[in-house]
Scaffold this motif. Structure first.
Motif, short mmCIF file in Angstrom:
data_model
loop_
_atom_site.label_atom_id
_atom_site.label_comp_id
_atom_site.label_asym_id
_atom_site.label_seq_id
_atom_site.Cartn_x
_atom_site.Cartn_y
_atom_site.Cartn_z
N LEU A 98 0.88 -1.16 0.00
CA LEU A 98 0.00 0.00 0.00
C LEU A 98 0.92 1.21 0.00
O LEU A 98 1.71 1.40 0.92
N VAL A 99 0.83 2.03 -1.05
CA VAL A 99 1.66 3.22 -1.17
C VAL A 99 0.90 4.42 -0.61
O VAL A 99 -0.24 4.69 -1.01
N ILE A 100 1.53 5.11 0.33
CA ILE A 100 0.94 6.28 0.98
C ILE A 100 1.69 7.52 0.51
O ILE A 100 2.88 7.70 0.84
N PRO A 101 1.06 8.41 -0.25
CA PRO A 101 1.73 9.64 -0.68
C PRO A 101 2.04 10.52 0.54
O PRO A 101 1.18 10.71 1.41
N TYR A 102 3.24 11.03 0.60
CA TYR A 102 3.67 11.82 1.75
C TYR A 102 2.79 13.05 2.00
O TYR A 102 2.41 13.30 3.15
N PRO A 103 2.40 13.83 0.99
CA PRO A 103 1.54 15.00 1.27
C PRO A 103 0.19 14.60 1.91
O PRO A 103 -0.29 15.29 2.82
N LYS A 104 -0.38 13.49 1.45
CA LYS A 104 -1.65 13.04 2.05
C LYS A 104 -1.43 12.54 3.47
O LYS A 104 -2.28 12.73 4.34
N TRP A 105 -0.29 11.89 3.70
CA TRP A 105 0.05 11.43 5.05
C TRP A 105 0.17 12.63 5.99
O TRP A 105 -0.31 12.59 7.12
N LEU A 106 0.81 13.69 5.53
CA LEU A 106 0.98 14.88 6.38
C LEU A 106 -0.36 15.46 6.80
O LEU A 106 -0.52 15.88 7.95
N LEU A 107 -1.33 15.47 5.89
CA LEU A 107 -2.66 15.97 6.25
C LEU A 107 -3.29 15.11 7.34
O LEU A 107 -3.87 15.64 8.29
N LEU A 108 -3.17 13.81 7.19
CA LEU A 108 -3.70 12.89 8.21
C LEU A 108 -2.99 13.10 9.54
O LEU A 108 -3.61 13.22 10.59
N PHE A 109 -1.69 13.16 9.45
CA PHE A 109 -0.82 13.32 10.61
C PHE A 109 -1.13 14.61 11.38
O PHE A 109 -1.15 14.64 12.61
N GLU A 110 -1.40 15.68 10.64
CA GLU A 110 -1.63 16.99 11.26
C GLU A 110 -3.04 17.15 11.82
O GLU A 110 -3.29 18.07 12.59
N THR A 111 -3.95 16.26 11.45
CA THR A 111 -5.33 16.42 11.91
C THR A 111 -5.78 15.39 12.94
O THR A 111 -6.89 15.49 13.46
N ASP A 112 -4.92 14.40 13.23
CA ASP A 112 -5.33 13.34 14.16
C ASP A 112 -4.12 12.90 14.99
O ASP A 112 -3.15 12.35 14.46
N VAL A 113 -4.18 13.12 16.29
CA VAL A 113 -3.08 12.80 17.19
C VAL A 113 -2.76 11.30 17.20
O VAL A 113 -1.62 10.91 17.49
N PHE A 114 -3.71 10.45 16.83
CA PHE A 114 -3.43 9.01 16.74
C PHE A 114 -2.23 8.76 15.85
O PHE A 114 -1.36 7.95 16.16
N TRP A 115 -2.18 9.44 14.69
CA TRP A 115 -1.12 9.20 13.72
C TRP A 115 0.22 9.72 14.22
O TRP A 115 1.27 9.18 13.86
N VAL A 116 0.21 10.74 15.05
CA VAL A 116 1.46 11.22 15.68
C VAL A 116 2.02 10.13 16.58
O VAL A 116 3.21 9.80 16.52
N LYS A 117 1.16 9.55 17.39
CA LYS A 117 1.59 8.46 18.29
C LYS A 117 2.03 7.23 17.49
O LYS A 117 3.02 6.58 17.83
N PHE A 118 1.32 6.92 16.44
CA PHE A 118 1.66 5.78 15.60
C PHE A 118 3.03 5.98 14.96
O PHE A 118 3.86 5.07 14.96
N LEU A 119 3.28 7.18 14.45
CA LEU A 119 4.58 7.48 13.84
C LEU A 119 5.69 7.38 14.88
O LEU A 119 6.75 6.81 14.60
N LEU A 120 5.45 7.90 16.07
CA LEU A 120 6.46 7.84 17.13
C LEU A 120 6.81 6.38 17.45
O LEU A 120 7.99 6.03 17.55
N LYS A 121 5.80 5.53 17.59
CA LYS A 121 6.06 4.11 17.86
C LYS A 121 6.84 3.47 16.72
O LYS A 121 7.75 2.67 16.94
N SER A 122 6.50 3.81 15.49
CA SER A 122 7.19 3.25 14.33
C SER A 122 8.65 3.71 14.29
O SER A 122 9.55 2.91 14.00
N ILE A 123 8.88 4.98 14.58
CA ILE A 123 10.25 5.51 14.59
C ILE A 123 11.05 4.87 15.71
O ILE A 123 12.22 4.51 15.53
#
Length: 185
Positions: A98-123
């Motif tokens: 599943l390819v996730i375009p970075y600009p679309k990811w940023l919009l998701l990331f900036e509007t939902d704190v879940f994705w911030v936490k998810f990214l932190l765990k992944s990093i």
């Protein structure tokens, strides 16, 4: 894709990710990212096997990492800085991602704190793996690194050739053959 993502994400988050992503198939030997290209997104591996590989102008290969099913692939620092990747991401088997375009990811990331936490765990997961690999390369002998490799990646030796495994371990293919021979005697 949906059923695989549901193992790592809540159902509503799976839908969000699927809404911005695109399923893509790659054949063995295809590149998801090429050195010198600016990556425009990242991928989630549903099936297949990938490696991060540096290829010198003389054609020498150095396998930096191996990514299996149900994990993410990315030339992350190049993607986030809009700079060319220093390495290739190569499919070592036929794969579906599943390819996730970075600009679309940023919009998701900036509007939902879940994705911030998810990214932190992944990093954090990626950093820990990188730190272990560096430690192993510096402190362990080749045989111990090979045994650890087989434990970390069960049955992978049946999926990829020994040259790639040797490259990942930082040894010559002949040394890996010798280690394997000694283990079987």
């Amino acid at each position: 894709m949906k059923e695989v993502l549901q193992h790592i994400l809540p159902k509503d988050k799976v839908e969000q990710l699927l809404a911005i992503g695109q399923v893509k198939t790659l054949q063995k030997g295809d590149y998801f990212v090429r050195a010198g290209e600016i990556p425009k997104g990242f991928g989630f591996v549903k099936s297949g096997l990938f490696r991060y590989v540096y290829i010198t102008p003389k054609g020498n290969e150095f396998t930096k990492g191996i990514i299996m099913e149900h994990d993410f692939i990315s030339s992350y620092s190049a993607m986030t800085s809009n700079a060319p990747s220093h390495f290739f991401i190569e499919a070592m088997e036929d794969a579906e991602i599943l390819v996730i375009p970075y600009p679309k990811w940023l919009l998701l990331f900036e509007t939902d704190v879940f994705w911030v936490k998810f990214l932190l765990k992944s990093i954090e997961k990626g950093f820990s793996k990188k730190e272990k690999r560096e430690r192993d390369l510096l402190l362990l002998n080749a045989e111990t690194r090979y045994l650890d490799f087989l434990e970390e990646y069960p049955n992978i030796d049946k999926r990829i050739n020994q040259t790639i495994i040797a490259s990942y371990l930082g040894i010559q293919p002949e040394s890996l053959s010798r280690i394997r021979k000694n283990m079987h005697t």
